[in-house]
Scaffold this motif. Structure first.
Motif, short mmCIF file in Angstrom:
data_model
loop_
_atom_site.label_atom_id
_atom_site.label_comp_id
_atom_site.label_asym_id
_atom_site.label_seq_id
_atom_site.Cartn_x
_atom_site.Cartn_y
_atom_site.Cartn_z
N PHE A 192 80.51 18.37 -96.50
CA PHE A 192 80.79 19.42 -97.48
C PHE A 192 79.50 20.16 -97.82
O PHE A 192 78.42 19.75 -97.43
CB PHE A 192 81.47 18.87 -98.74
N THR A 193 79.67 21.26 -98.54
CA THR A 193 78.53 22.14 -98.82
C THR A 193 77.59 21.52 -99.84
O THR A 193 77.93 20.57 -100.54
CB THR A 193 79.02 23.49 -99.38
N GLY A 194 76.43 22.13 -99.93
CA GLY A 194 75.44 21.70 -100.91
C GLY A 194 75.92 21.92 -102.34
O GLY A 194 75.54 21.17 -103.25
N ALA A 195 76.75 22.93 -102.54
CA ALA A 195 77.30 23.19 -103.88
C ALA A 195 78.13 22.01 -104.36
O ALA A 195 78.03 21.60 -105.51
CB ALA A 195 78.13 24.47 -103.85
N LYS A 196 78.95 21.46 -103.47
CA LYS A 196 79.78 20.30 -103.84
C LYS A 196 78.91 19.07 -104.07
O LYS A 196 79.17 18.27 -104.96
CB LYS A 196 80.82 20.02 -102.77
N PHE A 197 77.87 18.90 -103.24
CA PHE A 197 76.98 17.76 -103.40
C PHE A 197 76.28 17.82 -104.76
O PHE A 197 76.29 16.86 -105.52
CB PHE A 197 75.94 17.73 -102.28
N LYS A 240 78.25 17.08 -108.06
CA LYS A 240 78.75 15.72 -108.32
C LYS A 240 78.24 15.18 -109.65
O LYS A 240 78.83 14.25 -110.21
CB LYS A 240 78.33 14.76 -107.20
N HIS A 241 77.14 15.73 -110.15
CA HIS A 241 76.55 15.29 -111.42
C HIS A 241 76.06 16.48 -112.22
O HIS A 241 75.84 17.56 -111.67
CB HIS A 241 75.37 14.35 -111.17
N THR A 242 75.84 16.25 -113.51
CA THR A 242 75.22 17.27 -114.36
C THR A 242 73.71 17.18 -114.20
O THR A 242 73.18 16.23 -113.60
CB THR A 242 75.58 17.04 -115.84
N SER A 261 75.00 23.72 -114.46
CA SER A 261 73.93 24.71 -114.41
C SER A 261 74.43 26.16 -114.37
O SER A 261 73.73 27.07 -114.79
CB SER A 261 73.03 24.47 -113.18
N GLY A 262 75.61 26.36 -113.82
CA GLY A 262 76.12 27.72 -113.68
C GLY A 262 75.60 28.43 -112.44
O GLY A 262 75.98 29.56 -112.17
N ASN A 263 74.74 27.79 -111.68
CA ASN A 263 74.19 28.37 -110.45
C ASN A 263 75.00 27.91 -109.25
O ASN A 263 75.50 26.78 -109.22
CB ASN A 263 72.73 27.94 -110.26
N VAL A 264 75.10 28.78 -108.25
CA VAL A 264 75.85 28.44 -107.04
C VAL A 264 74.96 28.73 -105.83
O VAL A 264 74.51 29.85 -105.65
CB VAL A 264 77.15 29.27 -106.93
N PRO A 265 74.69 27.70 -105.00
CA PRO A 265 73.86 27.93 -103.82
C PRO A 265 74.63 28.67 -102.72
O PRO A 265 75.87 28.74 -102.77
CB PRO A 265 73.48 26.52 -103.37
N SER A 266 73.91 29.14 -101.76
CA SER A 266 74.55 29.90 -100.68
C SER A 266 74.82 29.06 -99.44
O SER A 266 74.97 29.59 -98.36
CB SER A 266 73.66 31.09 -100.30
#
Length: 104
Positions: free
Chosen positions: A43-48, A51-53, A98-103
Motif C-alpha cells: 500500500f501507499t506511504g499515505a496509508k502507512f 496508521k498512527h497519529t 497531520s492533514g498532509n497527504v504524500p504523493s
C-alpha cells in the motif's frame, strides 16, 4: 581577530554545517519508503503513515521501537538503522492527524 576568536568562529561554523547534514528529511523518507518498503507493504506511504497519529509515532520512535512497528504494519520489512530517522520523519509528517497527504 585573535586566535581564540578565529577558532571559536570556525568551531561554530563547523557545528552549523554538521547539524544540517545530520538531520533527517521528510522527502528522503518518502523516497526510501517508495524504494524499500512499498512493494513489501502493498500500500501507499499515505496509508502507512496514517496508521498512527503524530503523538503515537513520536512515542514509538522515543521508545526505540520504530523498526518493530514498521515490521508489524508491513510484515517482512526490515529497515536499516541509517534509514529509520528519515522514514520516521516521513511517517510523522503524514500521520493520520497531520492533514498532509504524500504523493506516493
Amino acid at each position: 581577530m585573535t586566535k581564540f576568536t578565529k577558532l571559536a568562529l570556525a568551531a561554530l561554523l563547523g557545528l552549523a554545517v554538521f547539524s544540517t547534514t545530520a538531520s533527517a528529511d521528510v522527502k528522503k523518507g518518502q523516497k526510501l519508503y517508495m524504494k524499500k518498503m512499498k512493494a513489501a507493504c502493498g500500500f501507499t506511504g499515505a496509508k502507512f503513515a496514517a496508521k498512527h497519529t503524530q503523538d503515537e509515532w513520536e512515542a514509538i520512535k522515543g521508545a526505540g521501537k520504530f523498526a518493530e512497528e514498521a515490521a508489524k504494519i508491513c510484515p517482512g520489512v526490515k529497515i536499516k538503522p541509517k534509514y529509520i530517522n528519515d522514514i520516521y520523519d516521513f511517517s510523522y509528517e503524514y500521520a493520520s492527524d497531520s492533514g498532509n497527504v504524500p504523493s506516493c
